[in-house]
Design an enzyme around this catalytic site. Structure first.
Site, PDB file in Angstrom:
ATOM      1  N   GLU A 239     -10.060 -68.592  -1.543  1.00  0.00           N
ATOM      2  CA  GLU A 239     -11.354 -68.077  -1.114  1.00  0.00           C
ATOM      3  C   GLU A 239     -11.542 -66.676  -1.679  1.00  0.00           C
ATOM      4  O   GLU A 239     -10.560 -65.974  -1.935  1.00  0.00           O
ATOM      5  CB  GLU A 239     -11.432 -67.990   0.417  1.00  0.00           C
ATOM      6  CG  GLU A 239     -11.276 -69.306   1.130  1.00  0.00           C
ATOM      7  CD  GLU A 239     -11.050 -69.119   2.626  1.00  0.00           C
ATOM      8  OE1 GLU A 239     -11.490 -69.987   3.379  1.00  0.00           O
ATOM      9  OE2 GLU A 239     -10.416 -68.109   3.013  1.00  0.00           O
ATOM     10  N   LYS A 241     -12.049 -62.814  -1.450  1.00  0.00           N
ATOM     11  CA  LYS A 241     -11.725 -61.781  -0.463  1.00  0.00           C
ATOM     12  C   LYS A 241     -12.911 -60.836  -0.401  1.00  0.00           C
ATOM     13  O   LYS A 241     -13.152 -60.050  -1.304  1.00  0.00           O
ATOM     14  CB  LYS A 241     -10.452 -61.027  -0.849  1.00  0.00           C
ATOM     15  CG  LYS A 241      -9.988 -60.084   0.249  1.00  0.00           C
ATOM     16  CD  LYS A 241      -8.700 -59.374  -0.124  1.00  0.00           C
ATOM     17  CE  LYS A 241      -8.158 -58.598   1.077  1.00  0.00           C
ATOM     18  NZ  LYS A 241      -9.152 -57.674   1.656  1.00  0.00           N
ATOM     19  N   ARG A 246     -13.882 -57.669   8.987  1.00  0.00           N
ATOM     20  CA  ARG A 246     -13.386 -58.875   9.648  1.00  0.00           C
ATOM     21  C   ARG A 246     -13.953 -58.913  11.066  1.00  0.00           C
ATOM     22  O   ARG A 246     -14.007 -57.884  11.760  1.00  0.00           O
ATOM     23  CB  ARG A 246     -11.864 -58.828   9.673  1.00  0.00           C
ATOM     24  CG  ARG A 246     -11.169 -60.081  10.190  1.00  0.00           C
ATOM     25  CD  ARG A 246     -10.841 -61.017   9.082  1.00  0.00           C
ATOM     26  NE  ARG A 246     -10.048 -62.151   9.561  1.00  0.00           N
ATOM     27  CZ  ARG A 246      -8.724 -62.222   9.502  1.00  0.00           C
ATOM     28  NH1 ARG A 246      -8.039 -61.208   8.995  1.00  0.00           N
ATOM     29  NH2 ARG A 246      -8.094 -63.298   9.926  1.00  0.00           N
ATOM     30  N   ARG A 261     -11.465 -56.280  14.043  1.00  0.00           N
ATOM     31  CA  ARG A 261     -10.037 -56.485  13.838  1.00  0.00           C
ATOM     32  C   ARG A 261      -9.212 -55.716  14.863  1.00  0.00           C
ATOM     33  O   ARG A 261      -8.106 -56.122  15.210  1.00  0.00           O
ATOM     34  CB  ARG A 261      -9.660 -56.070  12.414  1.00  0.00           C
ATOM     35  CG  ARG A 261      -8.183 -56.238  12.105  1.00  0.00           C
ATOM     36  CD  ARG A 261      -7.919 -56.094  10.634  1.00  0.00           C
ATOM     37  NE  ARG A 261      -6.500 -55.894  10.370  1.00  0.00           N
ATOM     38  CZ  ARG A 261      -5.952 -55.904   9.169  1.00  0.00           C
ATOM     39  NH1 ARG A 261      -6.707 -56.113   8.114  1.00  0.00           N
ATOM     40  NH2 ARG A 261      -4.667 -55.701   9.014  1.00  0.00           N
ATOM     41  N   GLU A 289     -16.092 -62.862   8.264  1.00  0.00           N
ATOM     42  CA  GLU A 289     -16.363 -61.533   7.715  1.00  0.00           C
ATOM     43  C   GLU A 289     -17.853 -61.247   7.822  1.00  0.00           C
ATOM     44  O   GLU A 289     -18.683 -62.129   7.544  1.00  0.00           O
ATOM     45  CB  GLU A 289     -15.935 -61.493   6.246  1.00  0.00           C
ATOM     46  CG  GLU A 289     -15.796 -60.112   5.670  1.00  0.00           C
ATOM     47  CD  GLU A 289     -14.366 -59.590   5.717  1.00  0.00           C
ATOM     48  OE1 GLU A 289     -14.155 -58.454   5.267  1.00  0.00           O
ATOM     49  OE2 GLU A 289     -13.480 -60.321   6.182  1.00  0.00           O
ATOM     50  N   PHE A 328     -14.785 -68.452   7.777  1.00  0.00           N
ATOM     51  CA  PHE A 328     -13.754 -69.121   6.990  1.00  0.00           C
ATOM     52  C   PHE A 328     -12.728 -69.848   7.847  1.00  0.00           C
ATOM     53  O   PHE A 328     -11.840 -70.505   7.311  1.00  0.00           O
ATOM     54  CB  PHE A 328     -13.063 -68.160   6.015  1.00  0.00           C
ATOM     55  CG  PHE A 328     -12.516 -66.897   6.610  1.00  0.00           C
ATOM     56  CD1 PHE A 328     -11.414 -66.897   7.443  1.00  0.00           C
ATOM     57  CD2 PHE A 328     -13.114 -65.685   6.297  1.00  0.00           C
ATOM     58  CE1 PHE A 328     -10.908 -65.732   7.961  1.00  0.00           C
ATOM     59  CE2 PHE A 328     -12.609 -64.492   6.815  1.00  0.00           C
ATOM     60  CZ  PHE A 328     -11.497 -64.520   7.649  1.00  0.00           C
ATOM     61  N   ARG A 417       1.723 -61.598  10.059  1.00  0.00           N
ATOM     62  CA  ARG A 417       1.503 -61.459   8.616  1.00  0.00           C
ATOM     63  C   ARG A 417       2.573 -62.304   7.928  1.00  0.00           C
ATOM     64  O   ARG A 417       3.612 -61.817   7.493  1.00  0.00           O
ATOM     65  CB  ARG A 417       1.618 -59.988   8.197  1.00  0.00           C
ATOM     66  CG  ARG A 417       1.104 -59.727   6.790  1.00  0.00           C
ATOM     67  CD  ARG A 417       1.322 -58.268   6.400  1.00  0.00           C
ATOM     68  NE  ARG A 417       0.584 -57.329   7.211  1.00  0.00           N
ATOM     69  CZ  ARG A 417      -0.691 -57.013   7.013  1.00  0.00           C
ATOM     70  NH1 ARG A 417      -1.370 -57.575   6.038  1.00  0.00           N
ATOM     71  NH2 ARG A 417      -1.298 -56.141   7.802  1.00  0.00           N
ATOM     72  N   LYS A 423      -2.982 -62.375   0.116  1.00  0.00           N
ATOM     73  CA  LYS A 423      -4.174 -61.732  -0.448  1.00  0.00           C
ATOM     74  C   LYS A 423      -3.833 -61.258  -1.850  1.00  0.00           C
ATOM     75  O   LYS A 423      -2.860 -60.540  -2.065  1.00  0.00           O
ATOM     76  CB  LYS A 423      -4.663 -60.584   0.428  1.00  0.00           C
ATOM     77  CG  LYS A 423      -3.637 -59.535   0.775  1.00  0.00           C
ATOM     78  CD  LYS A 423      -4.225 -58.502   1.723  1.00  0.00           C
ATOM     79  CE  LYS A 423      -3.177 -57.475   2.151  1.00  0.00           C
ATOM     80  NZ  LYS A 423      -3.715 -56.488   3.114  1.00  0.00           N
TER      81      LYS A 423
END
Length: 485
Positions: A239, A241, A246, A261, A289, A328, A417, A423
Site C-alpha cells: 500500500e 504510505k 493515523r 495515534r 489515515e 486500510f 512493531r 514500512k
C-alpha cells in the site's frame, strides 16, 4: 503507595528482565483485588488506563505552587531543582525532603485512594481546585513516595518496564498463559482490568469495547526490497504510505469518534468525517489515515497541518483544507446498534489481513471518487524485487512517503512493531541544515544537550523554516562534544 514506590525503585534498579518480572509478579500476587487494578495501571506510568481519555490537566505552575506550599520554599525553587536532575519527580522529592516535619509513614495513601485523587484532580474545575487536591496528596507522601506520584502524573516513570514484561509478570503472578493475558489486554486496553481478570481466572471474558481506542499496530522500517521479500515473501501486499495522520474511527449506533495515534479524541478537528460516518449501516472500528484532499488529489501534509489541534474548525477552514479518511484495515464489525441498546461487534484482530480487507471492501464506504469522505488504500500484490522497486517509485510519484508492505496472512497486533508490517522508505540525499534549537536531554542524558531542531533556508523570502528534530545518530562522545561547544 509507599510499598508501590519501593517496588518501582527496585525494578528500576535492575537491568535483568527475569528479576524485574519476579519482583513484579510477587508484588502483584500479594495485593488485594481493590489495590491490584490501580497498581497495574500505575506501572504503565499513567494515572488512568490507556484506553481512558481523561487527562489530569495539572500544569507546571500548579505543581510548583503546591510543592512550595508543602515544602515552605519559593515557587521558583522547583525550577532550580529540576535543572539539577531534569526529572520533575526527583525535583519534587528534593524539595519535600526540606519539610521540617515529614508525614507519618502510617498515613501513606493506599493505591485506591491515589486513584481516587487522580480522578478528583481531573474533575476539579481549574488550577486552584486541582492544586488543592494535589497538595492534599503531597501532605500524605514521604519524599520518595511523592517522587513516584509525580512520575505517574507526568508520564515519566522510566523504570525500564516494557508492557510485554508487565504482561509476563501478571501471567506469572496468577499462573495464566501469557498469550491469554496479552490477548485480554489487547481487547480491553486496560492492564488493570486485565490483571483482575487474570487473578480471577476470567481472561476469556475480556471484550473489545467501542469508543475505547485500541493501540495501533506499528510497522518496522526497511529500505531494501530484497530484504523485505525475504522477510515477508514470496508474495506481499503493498500500500502507499500516506503523508497524513493515523486515525482510528469508531462508530457505535449514532456515535462516531476519531482517535489519534496517541489515543486522543480528535473528532472535533474533523467534523466532516464524523458526519459522513454517521449514517453508515454498521458498528465497528476502522484503522486508516486522514489526508488533505481536493480536486481528486492528495494535498501536501503542510496543508493538513492547518487543521491539526484546531477544535471546531470554521467553515472557511473546512473549505480551504478538505479532508478524507483513507481506510486500510477493519478491526471490528457488527450490525448497527439500535437506539435501545448496543449489539456486540466481532473482533477481527486475529483474523488474517486478507479476510479483514475483504470485509472492509464489503462495507460500502461512501468513497471520495463518488463525492464521499472515504477512500480505500491503494493496494497491489507484489512477488519480485523489481516489481517492489517499481511500485515504490510509483508511490513517490504520487507524492506519498513510500510504501507499507504487509504479509497478507498477518493478524493485527495493537501496540506491537513486528515484522508482519514493514514500512519502506529511503533516505533522501544529504542536505545542509542549520541547528536552530537544542534541548536538555532526559534520564541518562539529563546533563547534556541531545535533541536538535533543524531548519533549511526558504529562498523565496530568505527565512529559516524548521523541518524536524533529531534525537539519535550521535555517539555519547559526540553529544558531549556538541554540548561543550
Amino acid at each position: 503507595m509507599r510499598g508501590w514506590s519501593e517496588l518501582a525503585e527496585r525494578v528500576g534498579g535492575t537491568t535483568r528482565t527475569s528479576e524485574k518480572t519476579a519482583l513484579l509478579a510477587g508484588y502483584l500476587a500479594s495485593l488485594p483485588v481493590e489495590e491490584l487494578r490501580p497498581a497495574a495501571t500505575f506501572l504503565t506510568g499513567r494515572p488512568f488506563p490507556e484506553a481512558d481519555q481523561r487527562a489530569v490537566g495539572l500544569g507546571w505552575a500548579t505543581i510548583a505552587a503546591a510543592v512550595s506550599q508543602m515544602a515552605g520554599t519559593p515557587v521558583e525553587a522547583l525550577g532550580d531543582a529540576y535543572d539539577r536532575s531534569s526529572d520533575l519527580g526527583t525535583a519534587v522529592a528534593d524539595l519535600l525532603s526540606l519539610r521540617a516535619v515529614q508525614p507519618d509513614p502510617g498515613t501513606s495513601l493506599s493505591l485506591s485512594e491515589l486513584a481516587d485523587a487522580f480522578a478528583a484532580i481531573e474533575a476539579a474545575p481549574g488550577p486552584t481546585a486541582k492544586g488543592a487536591v494535589f497538595a492534599a496528596v503531597l501532605a500524605r507522601c514521604e519524599p520518595s513516595t511523592a517522587r513516584y506520584v509525580v512520575k505517574i502524573l507526568t508520564g515519566e516513570l522510566r523504570i525500564g518496564l516494557r508492557e510485554g514484561l508487565l504482561e509476563a509478570a501478571i501471567a506469572q503472578a496468577f499462573g495464566r498463559p501469557q498469550s491469554d493475558v496479552s490477548g485480554a489486554g489487547m481487547l480491553t486496553g486496560d492492564v488493570g482490568e486485565t490483571a483482575v481478570l487474570a487473578r480471577e481466572g476470567r481472561l476469556d471474558e475480556a471484550r473489545l469495547r467501542l469508543l475505547h481506542p485500541l493501540r495501533f499496530m506499528l510497522a518496522s522500517p526497511a529500505e531494501d526490497a530484497a530484504e523485505i521479500l525475504t522477510r515477508l515473501g514470496p508474495q506481499v501486499w503493498v500500500e502507499d504510505k500516506y503523508d497524513g495522520i493515523r486515525a482510528q474511527l469508531h462508530r457505535r449506533g449514532s456515535e462516531v469518534r476519531l482517535y489519534s495515534r496517541e489515543l486522543h479524541d480528535i473528532s472535533d478537528q474533523f467534523p466532516e468525517i464524523v458526519e459522513a460516518a454517521g449514517d453508515l449501516p454498521w458498528d465497528g472500528i476502522l484503522d486508516g489515515e486522514i489526508l488533505a484532499y481536493a480536486d481528486g488529489r492528495v494535498l501536501p501534509f503542510q496543508a493538513l497541518q492547518a487543521r491539526l489541534g484546531r477544535k471546531d474548525p470554521g467553515a472557511q477552514f473546512l473549505a480551504d483544507v478538505p479532508v478524507i479518511y483513507v481506510a486500510f484495515d477493519l478491526l471490528a464489525v457488527g450490525p448497527r446498534s439500535d437506539r435501545g441498546g448496543h449489539a456486540p461487534v466481532e473482533p477481527l484482530l486475529v483474523k488474517p489481513l486478507v479476510e479483514r480487507r475483504d470485509r472492509l471492501e464489503a462495507l460500502g464506504l461512501p468513497l471520495a471518487i463518488d463525492g464521499g469522505r472515504f477512500a480505500l488504500s491503494h493496494l497491489v500484490t507484489v512477488d519480485s524485487v523489481e516489481a517492489l522497486d517499481r511500485v515504490f517509485d510509483e508511490a513517490r510519484a504520487r507524492r506519498n512517503e513510500g510504501l507499507m508492505v504487509k504479509d497478507p496472512v498477518s493478524g493485527y497486533s495493537p501496540g506491537r512493531r513486528g515484522l508482519g508490517w514493514l514500512k519502506m522508505k529511503r533516505a533522501l540525499a544529504t542536505i545542509d541544515c542549520v541547528v536552530v534549537g537544542v534541548e536538555v536531554g532526559h534520564g541518562k542524558r539529563h546533563a547534556v544537550l541531545s535533541d536538535y531542531t533543524f531548519a533549511v533556508r526558504d529562498e523565496g523570502n530568505e527565512r529559516l523554516v524548521t523541518i524536524g528534530k533529531a534525537y539519535t545518530g550521535l555517539t555519547d562522545a559526540e553529544i558531549a562534544e556538541m554540548t561543550g561547544w
